[in-house]
Design a protein around this motif. Structure first.
Motif, short mmCIF file in Angstrom:
data_model
loop_
_atom_site.label_atom_id
_atom_site.label_comp_id
_atom_site.label_asym_id
_atom_site.label_seq_id
_atom_site.Cartn_x
_atom_site.Cartn_y
_atom_site.Cartn_z
N VAL A 1 111.62 84.12 113.73
CA VAL A 1 111.34 85.51 114.12
C VAL A 1 110.91 85.59 115.58
CG1 VAL A 1 110.75 86.14 111.76
CG2 VAL A 1 108.91 85.52 113.35
N GLY A 2 110.91 84.46 116.27
CA GLY A 2 110.56 84.45 117.69
C GLY A 2 109.10 84.27 117.98
N ALA A 3 108.30 84.01 116.93
CA ALA A 3 106.86 83.83 117.12
C ALA A 3 106.53 82.36 117.34
CB ALA A 3 106.10 84.37 115.91
N ARG A 4 105.30 82.11 117.74
CA ARG A 4 104.85 80.74 118.02
C ARG A 4 103.86 80.31 116.93
NH1 ARG A 4 104.20 77.25 122.42
NH2 ARG A 4 102.35 75.92 122.31
N PRO A 5 104.13 79.18 116.27
CA PRO A 5 103.15 78.67 115.30
C PRO A 5 101.97 78.03 116.02
CG PRO A 5 105.04 77.20 115.44
CD PRO A 5 105.36 78.38 116.30
N VAL A 6 100.78 78.33 115.54
CA VAL A 6 99.55 77.73 116.05
C VAL A 6 98.90 77.00 114.88
CG1 VAL A 6 97.27 78.18 117.03
CG2 VAL A 6 99.26 79.51 117.81
N PHE A 7 98.66 75.71 115.03
CA PHE A 7 98.21 74.88 113.92
C PHE A 7 96.71 74.67 113.93
CE2 PHE A 7 102.58 73.14 114.77
CZ PHE A 7 103.17 73.69 113.65
N VAL A 8 96.14 74.67 112.72
CA VAL A 8 94.77 74.20 112.52
C VAL A 8 94.84 73.02 111.56
CG1 VAL A 8 93.70 76.44 112.95
CG2 VAL A 8 94.33 75.81 110.61
N ASP A 9 93.80 72.21 111.56
CA ASP A 9 93.78 71.02 110.71
C ASP A 9 93.43 71.41 109.27
OD1 ASP A 9 94.10 68.32 110.19
OD2 ASP A 9 92.75 67.67 111.78
N VAL A 10 93.40 70.40 108.41
CA VAL A 10 93.18 70.63 107.00
C VAL A 10 91.92 69.93 106.52
CG1 VAL A 10 95.63 70.98 106.52
CG2 VAL A 10 94.65 68.67 106.34
N ASP A 11 91.47 70.34 105.36
CA ASP A 11 90.31 69.72 104.74
C ASP A 11 90.69 68.34 104.21
OD1 ASP A 11 87.53 70.09 103.33
OD2 ASP A 11 88.90 69.36 101.78
N PRO A 12 89.89 67.30 104.45
CA PRO A 12 90.28 65.94 104.06
C PRO A 12 90.25 65.69 102.56
CG PRO A 12 88.07 65.95 104.99
CD PRO A 12 88.62 67.31 105.21
N ASP A 13 89.61 66.55 101.81
CA ASP A 13 89.52 66.36 100.36
C ASP A 13 90.57 67.16 99.59
OD1 ASP A 13 87.26 64.63 100.54
OD2 ASP A 13 85.99 66.38 100.84
N SER A 14 90.76 68.41 99.97
CA SER A 14 91.73 69.26 99.26
C SER A 14 93.10 69.26 99.90
CB SER A 14 91.22 70.70 99.21
OG SER A 14 91.21 71.28 100.50
N TYR A 15 93.19 68.86 101.19
CA TYR A 15 94.40 68.88 101.99
C TYR A 15 94.87 70.30 102.31
CZ TYR A 15 94.47 64.28 99.67
OH TYR A 15 94.12 63.06 99.14
N LEU A 16 94.04 71.29 102.02
CA LEU A 16 94.34 72.68 102.29
C LEU A 16 93.83 73.08 103.68
CD1 LEU A 16 93.25 74.18 98.85
CD2 LEU A 16 95.60 73.82 99.61
N MET A 17 94.35 74.19 104.20
CA MET A 17 93.91 74.71 105.49
C MET A 17 92.40 74.72 105.60
SD MET A 17 94.48 78.59 106.99
CE MET A 17 96.07 78.39 107.81
N ASP A 18 91.89 74.16 106.70
CA ASP A 18 90.46 74.21 107.00
C ASP A 18 90.19 75.58 107.61
OD1 ASP A 18 87.86 73.98 107.85
OD2 ASP A 18 88.12 72.03 108.81
N THR A 19 89.76 76.51 106.78
CA THR A 19 89.61 77.89 107.23
C THR A 19 88.52 78.05 108.27
OG1 THR A 19 88.15 78.38 105.35
CG2 THR A 19 90.51 78.81 105.06
N ALA A 20 87.61 77.07 108.38
CA ALA A 20 86.55 77.14 109.39
C ALA A 20 87.10 76.98 110.80
CB ALA A 20 85.50 76.07 109.12
#
Length: 369
Positions: free
Chosen positions: A96-115
């Motif tokens: 769609v022409g947008a830029r992905p910006v990455f954050v790291d993940v939680d080491p236990d759940s492997y899910l997005m580290d929302t903090a």
């Protein structure tokens, strides 16, 4: 017999009569696209999630892409997401022409580290795109607050989380929209490709329906805004209708497989999947972790067990996304996990006998590597 990480053949035998009846009913209906099966599936899938609208599409990648477009994301915008996901999540942002910006993940759940999300938001950020990974939900509460505070859209990637819940709320029922894949391996899988977007916003649903059909209303030939050819065909829609009735049974069977793994491997040094408090995991894949992953996989291959890695290469390390400028070490947890995780066989029709063979082989290999 080679044991694969996923197999549908026994499930097909179990459901063959119903699936062939689905095929026959579509072929006898006289309509192969935009028919009664598609509309019924959309109504039933929306009802399962308590959503106002389901707009079916041809695959999960386009579900994310059209979901972003319908929410107003386009060239020059930024979308905050994660790198330990299937590449299509990020490819849809790029499309769609947008830029992905990455954050790291939680080491236990492997899910997005929302903090980490707040620090990633800029004046160009338009949307947040959490991925409900491996079968359990990201905690969306902090993302909802950030979206409200910054005027952002929240699009859930639910490709791996059909039927998963957090505090009783089903995945796909929280954000401004939610994208699903029905690729055959999914918890709710078609016999081919398919996808859908859920939303409770009437205007978003209307844009989605136009975007999937060239930018037209279904029965007219006037393009209101340039769109795509992204329709779910009647055959896959009817198959998905039949399988949706069994979704909770599929989830229960997957949980039984996960429980058997926990019983058989819980006393080893293999790190088994953790379930975040408040989550109801559906185990789309059963992802385990070990620092000697590659040696384990090689040894298991000699036992006739062919396993999978989800995912060996984080998206930010792929050459196709080198232009984003993420250096090695920029997402340390994501990168460490990529070198250690792998998936054990997981599907509803996995028999205890075959699973016991996997458990015995893993235990034997762990003593030697």
């Amino acid at each position: 017999m080679t044991i694969r990480v996923w197999d549908y053949l026994q499930e097909y035998e179990n459901e063959r009569a119903d699936l062939l009846d689905a095929v026959d009913s579509v072929f006898r209906s006289g309509q192969l696209v935009f028919g009664a099966s598609m509309r019924s599936f959309e109504e039933e899938f929306a009802a399962y999630h308590g959503s106002g609208h389901c707009v079916s599409v041809d695959n999960g990648t386009n579900a994310v892409k059209l979901g972003l477009q319908a929410l107003g994301v386009g060239p020059g915008d930024e979308v905050v997401t994660v790198s330990n996901t299937a590449a299509p999540t990020v490819l849809a942002i790029d499309a769609v022409g947008a830029r992905p910006v990455f954050v790291d993940v939680d080491p236990d759940s492997y899910l997005m580290d929302t903090a980490q999300v707040a620090a990633a938001i800029t004046d160009r950020t338009r949307a947040l795109l959490p991925v409900h990974l491996y079968g359990q939900c990201v905690d969306l509460a902090p993302l909802e607050r950030l979206a409200a505070d910054h005027g952002l859209k929240l699009l859930e990637d639910c490709a791996q989380a059909h039927g998963a819940r957090r505090h009783g709320r089903v995945a796909g029922s929280t954000g401004d929209a939610a994208a699903f894949s029905f690729y055959p391996t999914k918890v709710l899988g078609a016999y081919g490709d398919g996808g859908a977007v859920l939303t409770s916003a009437d205007d978003t649903a209307a844009r989605l329906r136009r975007l999937r059909y060239y930018g037209m209303e279904e029965r007219y030939y006037v393009v209101e805004t340039p769109g795509h050819n992204s329709r779910l065909d009647e055959l896959q829609a009817e198959i998905l209708r039949r399988k949706l009735r069994r979704l909770d049974d599929y989830v229960a069977a997957r949980r039984a497989v996960a429980e058997r793994y926990a019983e058989g491997l819980g006393d080893t040094d293999l790190v088994l999947p953790g379930v975040v408090d408040g989550n109801e995991h559906v185990y789309y894949v059963y992802v385990v972790r070990h620092p000697r992953r590659d040696a384990i996989l090689e040894a298991l291959g000699t036992h006739g067990i062919a396993l999978n890695i989800s995912y060996p290469w984080p998206v930010h390390t792929m050459s196709g996304f080198a232009h984003l400028g993420y250096a090695k070490g920029s997402l340390p947890v994501t990168e460490e996990l990529a070198g250690q995780i792998f998936s054990l066989p997981m599907y509803p029709s996995l028999t205890p006998e075959v699973q016991d063979r996997v458990i015995a082989a893993v235990r034997e290999v762990l003593l030697k590597v």
